[in-house]
Design a protein around this motif. Sequence first.
Motif, PDB file in Angstrom:
ATOM      1  N   MET A 136       0.821  -1.204   0.000  1.00  0.00           N
ATOM      2  CA  MET A 136       0.000   0.000   0.000  1.00  0.00           C
ATOM      3  C   MET A 136       0.862   1.264   0.000  1.00  0.00           C
ATOM      4  O   MET A 136       0.649   2.184  -0.787  1.00  0.00           O
ATOM      5  N   LEU A 137       1.867   1.289   0.886  1.00  0.00           N
ATOM      6  CA  LEU A 137       2.746   2.449   0.972  1.00  0.00           C
ATOM      7  C   LEU A 137       3.527   2.630  -0.326  1.00  0.00           C
ATOM      8  O   LEU A 137       3.653   3.749  -0.835  1.00  0.00           O
ATOM      9  N   PHE A 138       4.037   1.513  -0.881  1.00  0.00           N
ATOM     10  CA  PHE A 138       4.824   1.606  -2.113  1.00  0.00           C
ATOM     11  C   PHE A 138       3.980   2.168  -3.248  1.00  0.00           C
ATOM     12  O   PHE A 138       4.422   3.049  -3.988  1.00  0.00           O
ATOM     13  N   ARG A 139       2.759   1.667  -3.391  1.00  0.00           N
ATOM     14  CA  ARG A 139       1.882   2.154  -4.463  1.00  0.00           C
ATOM     15  C   ARG A 139       1.572   3.636  -4.292  1.00  0.00           C
ATOM     16  O   ARG A 139       1.512   4.383  -5.269  1.00  0.00           O
ATOM     17  N   ARG A 140       1.397   4.061  -3.045  1.00  0.00           N
ATOM     18  CA  ARG A 140       1.071   5.463  -2.822  1.00  0.00           C
ATOM     19  C   ARG A 140       2.283   6.361  -3.086  1.00  0.00           C
ATOM     20  O   ARG A 140       2.121   7.476  -3.578  1.00  0.00           O
ATOM     21  N   VAL A 141       3.469   5.879  -2.758  1.00  0.00           N
ATOM     22  CA  VAL A 141       4.677   6.644  -3.078  1.00  0.00           C
ATOM     23  C   VAL A 141       4.798   6.840  -4.584  1.00  0.00           C
ATOM     24  O   VAL A 141       5.080   7.942  -5.071  1.00  0.00           O
ATOM     25  N   LEU A 175      12.824  12.377  -4.790  1.00  0.00           N
ATOM     26  CA  LEU A 175      12.518  13.371  -3.764  1.00  0.00           C
ATOM     27  C   LEU A 175      11.416  12.926  -2.811  1.00  0.00           C
ATOM     28  O   LEU A 175      11.527  13.118  -1.585  1.00  0.00           O
ATOM     29  N   VAL A 176      10.357  12.331  -3.330  1.00  0.00           N
ATOM     30  CA  VAL A 176       9.230  11.937  -2.466  1.00  0.00           C
ATOM     31  C   VAL A 176       9.644  10.892  -1.437  1.00  0.00           C
ATOM     32  O   VAL A 176       9.370  11.059  -0.235  1.00  0.00           O
ATOM     33  N   PRO A 225       0.028   9.536   6.865  1.00  0.00           N
ATOM     34  CA  PRO A 225      -0.862   8.608   7.588  1.00  0.00           C
ATOM     35  C   PRO A 225      -0.410   7.150   7.512  1.00  0.00           C
ATOM     36  O   PRO A 225      -0.798   6.339   8.376  1.00  0.00           O
ATOM     37  N   LEU A 226       0.385   6.795   6.515  1.00  0.00           N
ATOM     38  CA  LEU A 226       0.830   5.410   6.374  1.00  0.00           C
ATOM     39  C   LEU A 226       2.200   5.160   6.995  1.00  0.00           C
ATOM     40  O   LEU A 226       2.640   4.014   7.065  1.00  0.00           O
ATOM     41  N   LEU A 227       2.873   6.224   7.411  1.00  0.00           N
ATOM     42  CA  LEU A 227       4.216   6.078   7.971  1.00  0.00           C
ATOM     43  C   LEU A 227       4.131   5.784   9.456  1.00  0.00           C
ATOM     44  O   LEU A 227       3.377   6.424  10.193  1.00  0.00           O
ATOM     45  N   THR A 228       4.896   4.823   9.885  1.00  0.00           N
ATOM     46  CA  THR A 228       4.990   4.506  11.312  1.00  0.00           C
ATOM     47  C   THR A 228       6.129   5.304  11.898  1.00  0.00           C
ATOM     48  O   THR A 228       7.289   5.098  11.558  1.00  0.00           O
TER      49      THR A 228
END
Length: 254
Positions: free
Chosen positions: A1-6, A89-90, A241-244
Amino acid sequence: MLFRRVIACALLVGLCAGLIHSAVQRLQVVPIIAAAEVFESALEASPPSHDHAAHDHGDGTWEPQAGFERTAWTVIANVLASIGFALLLVPALAAWDRTRRDGGGASIATGLLWGAAGWVCFHVWPALGLPPELPGEASAPLGARQAWWALAVACAAAGLSMLCLVRAPWRLGGLVLLALPFVIGAPHLDGAPFAAFNAEAAAQMAALKQRFLVATAIASAVHWLALGALSGAAVRRWLRPLLTYTSPRASGER
């Protein structure tokens, strides 16, 4: 999920920044290039000379037709390049935000600072040794220029990272890295860059060159500031919101 959003954030940021860059280029840079190409075309139509042979025109290579086709390919190239930069950069901003949640992480303001750093690394530092070139300008072999440009970018990125992110005394090694490309020296041809032109045309090309340096610096600055601001906003809005969050102190206690 995080990878796709990045990836999605990088695509969106790159698309928007690339379009902004293309618009600024069209207003600031393209008219100067078009004026220089008039002189280059006149030179190519004149009898060849020894000095003229020092400039490689790439005869026989494909190039887009003037007008819509050229503009479209320029926009596509700018968008693809911007997506590539955003893919660097992101994630970097997201990783930095993950450790700075308690002290102000990614935002438009901090993104502008990261964008300014990118402008220094990818435009200012290489341009100090190899200024952007106009059509018709004599230059060193392409391979040598590309190698030095890559060295300048790598040294600028590593040097700034050490100076800004490292807290140990060896951070001063970043100054050595910043100076290294200029100690080695950028490749240049002997002689004037517009020696193939007659005196009047050479003077006009030299004037265009000064305008070109300012225009490309402005266009690149707008591009990188847009990349930074959009990346900071994207990380804050869609990735945070997805980062711990893990503080550096907590990580060291584990």
